[in-house]
Design a protein around this motif. Sequence first.
Motif, PDB file in Angstrom:
ATOM      1  N   LEU A  73       0.875  -1.172   0.000  1.00  0.00           N
ATOM      2  CA  LEU A  73       0.000   0.000   0.000  1.00  0.00           C
ATOM      3  C   LEU A  73       0.909   1.217   0.000  1.00  0.00           C
ATOM      4  CD1 LEU A  73      -2.854   1.231   0.207  1.00  0.00           C
ATOM      5  CD2 LEU A  73      -2.551   1.196   2.690  1.00  0.00           C
ATOM      6  N   GLU A  74       0.885   1.979  -1.072  1.00  0.00           N
ATOM      7  CA  GLU A  74       1.763   3.146  -1.200  1.00  0.00           C
ATOM      8  C   GLU A  74       1.189   4.356  -0.470  1.00  0.00           C
ATOM      9  OE1 GLU A  74       4.743   3.170  -2.554  1.00  0.00           O
ATOM     10  OE2 GLU A  74       4.708   1.190  -3.480  1.00  0.00           O
ATOM     11  N   ASP A  75      -0.051   4.659  -0.715  1.00  0.00           N
ATOM     12  CA  ASP A  75      -0.708   5.830  -0.131  1.00  0.00           C
ATOM     13  C   ASP A  75      -2.174   5.515   0.095  1.00  0.00           C
ATOM     14  OD1 ASP A  75       1.346   8.001  -0.243  1.00  0.00           O
ATOM     15  OD2 ASP A  75       1.274   7.531  -2.389  1.00  0.00           O
ATOM     16  N   CYS A  76      -2.760   6.157   1.093  1.00  0.00           N
ATOM     17  CA  CYS A  76      -4.196   6.063   1.323  1.00  0.00           C
ATOM     18  C   CYS A  76      -4.654   7.386   1.923  1.00  0.00           C
ATOM     19  CB  CYS A  76      -4.535   4.909   2.267  1.00  0.00           C
ATOM     20  SG  CYS A  76      -6.322   4.718   2.541  1.00  0.00           S
ATOM     21  N   VAL A  77      -5.672   7.969   1.330  1.00  0.00           N
ATOM     22  CA  VAL A  77      -6.243   9.220   1.802  1.00  0.00           C
ATOM     23  C   VAL A  77      -7.727   8.980   2.053  1.00  0.00           C
ATOM     24  CG1 VAL A  77      -6.725  11.633   1.224  1.00  0.00           C
ATOM     25  CG2 VAL A  77      -4.592  10.574   0.452  1.00  0.00           C
ATOM     26  N   VAL A  78      -8.189   9.360   3.241  1.00  0.00           N
ATOM     27  CA  VAL A  78      -9.600   9.205   3.596  1.00  0.00           C
ATOM     28  C   VAL A  78     -10.145  10.576   3.969  1.00  0.00           C
ATOM     29  CG1 VAL A  78     -11.244   8.067   5.135  1.00  0.00           C
ATOM     30  CG2 VAL A  78      -9.113   6.899   4.516  1.00  0.00           C
ATOM     31  N   GLN A  79     -11.287  10.930   3.365  1.00  0.00           N
ATOM     32  CA  GLN A  79     -11.929  12.189   3.700  1.00  0.00           C
ATOM     33  C   GLN A  79     -13.432  11.992   3.639  1.00  0.00           C
ATOM     34  OE1 GLN A  79     -10.503  15.614   1.631  1.00  0.00           O
ATOM     35  NE2 GLN A  79     -11.944  16.977   2.634  1.00  0.00           N
ATOM     36  N   GLY A  80     -14.065  11.990   4.808  1.00  0.00           N
ATOM     37  CA  GLY A  80     -15.505  11.805   4.873  1.00  0.00           C
ATOM     38  C   GLY A  80     -15.909  10.470   4.303  1.00  0.00           C
ATOM     39  N   ASP A  81     -16.812  10.498   3.310  1.00  0.00           N
ATOM     40  CA  ASP A  81     -17.311   9.248   2.722  1.00  0.00           C
ATOM     41  C   ASP A  81     -16.582   8.874   1.436  1.00  0.00           C
ATOM     42  OD1 ASP A  81     -18.315  11.143   0.999  1.00  0.00           O
ATOM     43  OD2 ASP A  81     -20.389  10.437   1.074  1.00  0.00           O
ATOM     44  N   ARG A  82     -15.364   9.361   1.287  1.00  0.00           N
ATOM     45  CA  ARG A  82     -14.540   9.049   0.117  1.00  0.00           C
ATOM     46  C   ARG A  82     -13.142   8.647   0.581  1.00  0.00           C
ATOM     47  NH1 ARG A  82     -17.087   8.636  -4.590  1.00  0.00           N
ATOM     48  NH2 ARG A  82     -15.393   9.549  -5.720  1.00  0.00           N
ATOM     49  N   ALA A  83     -12.499   7.771  -0.178  1.00  0.00           N
ATOM     50  CA  ALA A  83     -11.117   7.396   0.084  1.00  0.00           C
ATOM     51  C   ALA A  83     -10.464   7.045  -1.243  1.00  0.00           C
ATOM     52  CB  ALA A  83     -11.047   6.209   1.050  1.00  0.00           C
ATOM     53  N   ALA A  84      -9.149   7.110  -1.248  1.00  0.00           N
ATOM     54  CA  ALA A  84      -8.374   6.728  -2.429  1.00  0.00           C
ATOM     55  C   ALA A  84      -7.089   6.077  -1.954  1.00  0.00           C
ATOM     56  CB  ALA A  84      -8.064   7.950  -3.289  1.00  0.00           C
ATOM     57  N   PHE A  85      -6.618   5.095  -2.733  1.00  0.00           N
ATOM     58  CA  PHE A  85      -5.340   4.485  -2.377  1.00  0.00           C
ATOM     59  C   PHE A  85      -4.597   4.006  -3.611  1.00  0.00           C
ATOM     60  CE2 PHE A  85      -8.202   0.809  -2.142  1.00  0.00           C
ATOM     61  CZ  PHE A  85      -7.450  -0.236  -2.660  1.00  0.00           C
ATOM     62  N   SER A  86      -3.261   3.914  -3.453  1.00  0.00           N
ATOM     63  CA  SER A  86      -2.361   3.410  -4.489  1.00  0.00           C
ATOM     64  C   SER A  86      -1.723   2.137  -3.968  1.00  0.00           C
ATOM     65  CB  SER A  86      -1.253   4.415  -4.781  1.00  0.00           C
ATOM     66  OG  SER A  86      -1.786   5.624  -5.248  1.00  0.00           O
ATOM     67  N   GLU A  87      -1.671   1.140  -4.828  1.00  0.00           N
ATOM     68  CA  GLU A  87      -1.063  -0.139  -4.483  1.00  0.00           C
ATOM     69  C   GLU A  87      -0.064  -0.516  -5.561  1.00  0.00           C
ATOM     70  OE1 GLU A  87      -2.399  -4.807  -3.851  1.00  0.00           O
ATOM     71  OE2 GLU A  87      -3.935  -3.280  -4.160  1.00  0.00           O
ATOM     72  N   SER A  88       1.138  -0.928  -5.132  1.00  0.00           N
ATOM     73  CA  SER A  88       2.127  -1.428  -6.087  1.00  0.00           C
ATOM     74  C   SER A  88       2.362  -2.904  -5.811  1.00  0.00           C
ATOM     75  CB  SER A  88       3.438  -0.645  -5.987  1.00  0.00           C
ATOM     76  OG  SER A  88       4.026  -0.813  -4.721  1.00  0.00           O
ATOM     77  N   CYS A  89       2.619  -3.634  -6.879  1.00  0.00           N
ATOM     78  CA  CYS A  89       2.820  -5.082  -6.778  1.00  0.00           C
ATOM     79  C   CYS A  89       4.002  -5.459  -7.659  1.00  0.00           C
ATOM     80  CB  CYS A  89       1.585  -5.836  -7.258  1.00  0.00           C
ATOM     81  SG  CYS A  89       0.038  -5.283  -6.511  1.00  0.00           S
ATOM     82  N   GLU A  90       4.648  -6.573  -7.288  1.00  0.00           N
ATOM     83  CA  GLU A  90       5.746  -7.072  -8.112  1.00  0.00           C
ATOM     84  C   GLU A  90       5.775  -8.590  -8.069  1.00  0.00           C
ATOM     85  OE1 GLU A  90      10.534  -6.527  -8.881  1.00  0.00           O
ATOM     86  OE2 GLU A  90       9.555  -5.344  -7.321  1.00  0.00           O
ATOM     87  N   MET A 102     -10.379   4.528  -6.240  1.00  0.00           N
ATOM     88  CA  MET A 102     -11.215   5.563  -5.638  1.00  0.00           C
ATOM     89  C   MET A 102     -12.402   4.850  -5.008  1.00  0.00           C
ATOM     90  SD  MET A 102     -11.823   8.723  -4.939  1.00  0.00           S
ATOM     91  CE  MET A 102     -10.750   9.684  -5.972  1.00  0.00           C
ATOM     92  N   LEU A 103     -12.698   5.177  -3.753  1.00  0.00           N
ATOM     93  CA  LEU A 103     -13.746   4.498  -2.996  1.00  0.00           C
ATOM     94  C   LEU A 103     -14.852   5.454  -2.585  1.00  0.00           C
ATOM     95  CD1 LEU A 103     -11.393   2.674  -0.444  1.00  0.00           C
ATOM     96  CD2 LEU A 103     -12.095   1.861  -2.706  1.00  0.00           C
ATOM     97  N   THR A 104     -16.062   4.933  -2.557  1.00  0.00           N
ATOM     98  CA  THR A 104     -17.185   5.591  -1.903  1.00  0.00           C
ATOM     99  C   THR A 104     -17.514   4.740  -0.688  1.00  0.00           C
ATOM    100  OG1 THR A 104     -18.041   6.427  -4.004  1.00  0.00           O
ATOM    101  CG2 THR A 104     -19.570   6.384  -2.138  1.00  0.00           C
ATOM    102  N   LEU A 105     -17.689   5.395   0.454  1.00  0.00           N
ATOM    103  CA  LEU A 105     -17.884   4.699   1.721  1.00  0.00           C
ATOM    104  C   LEU A 105     -19.271   4.960   2.289  1.00  0.00           C
ATOM    105  CD1 LEU A 105     -14.494   5.833   3.289  1.00  0.00           C
ATOM    106  CD2 LEU A 105     -14.940   3.691   2.068  1.00  0.00           C
ATOM    107  N   ARG A 106     -19.762   3.968   3.030  1.00  0.00           N
ATOM    108  CA  ARG A 106     -20.994   4.114   3.809  1.00  0.00           C
ATOM    109  C   ARG A 106     -20.743   3.414   5.141  1.00  0.00           C
ATOM    110  NH1 ARG A 106     -24.882   1.342   0.746  1.00  0.00           N
ATOM    111  NH2 ARG A 106     -24.386  -0.510   1.939  1.00  0.00           N
ATOM    112  N   ASP A 107     -20.888   4.156   6.209  1.00  0.00           N
ATOM    113  CA  ASP A 107     -20.650   3.603   7.548  1.00  0.00           C
ATOM    114  C   ASP A 107     -19.279   2.938   7.650  1.00  0.00           C
ATOM    115  OD1 ASP A 107     -23.188   4.455   8.377  1.00  0.00           O
ATOM    116  OD2 ASP A 107     -24.111   2.593   7.693  1.00  0.00           O
ATOM    117  N   GLY A 108     -18.270   3.538   7.016  1.00  0.00           N
ATOM    118  CA  GLY A 108     -16.907   3.038   7.094  1.00  0.00           C
ATOM    119  C   GLY A 108     -16.603   1.860   6.195  1.00  0.00           C
TER     120      GLY A 108
END
Length: 121
Positions: A73-90, A102-108
């Motif tokens: 998991l490179e980065d994860c940003v959470v703000q209210g009912d939205r979140a975003a993250f970057s994942e690298s794999c090898e 990009m995520l939409t959240l409901r009750d976490g």
Amino acid sequence: MGTAATPAFDADTLRRGIEGHNSATLMSLYADDAQLRVVDRNTQPSRPRVLHGRDEIGRLLDDVYGRDMAHKLEDCVVQGDRAAFSESCEYPDGVRVLAESMLTLRDGKIVEQTMIQAWDE
């Protein structure tokens, strides 16, 4: 009388699931009615792969996190009912994959996810 706090998205659980190759841990982050849309070279924006519900999403996560590859998991940003993250794999042979979600959240919990991924060819 106080108001109940809305459960927050658990980025630490996301990190543990991704980096620990644990699809069951990751599935704990999804709502029962979640939808995952995947865009990549095979499923382009006009015809994305769309998975509905925990069963379909779980099968994909079991496949991805059951592979012999490193996940980070490179980065994860959470703000209210939205979140975003970057994942690298090898993969062991050096082939790399990068996924942005990009995520939409409901009750976490994740109710909608759009993942765009690219890999070495």
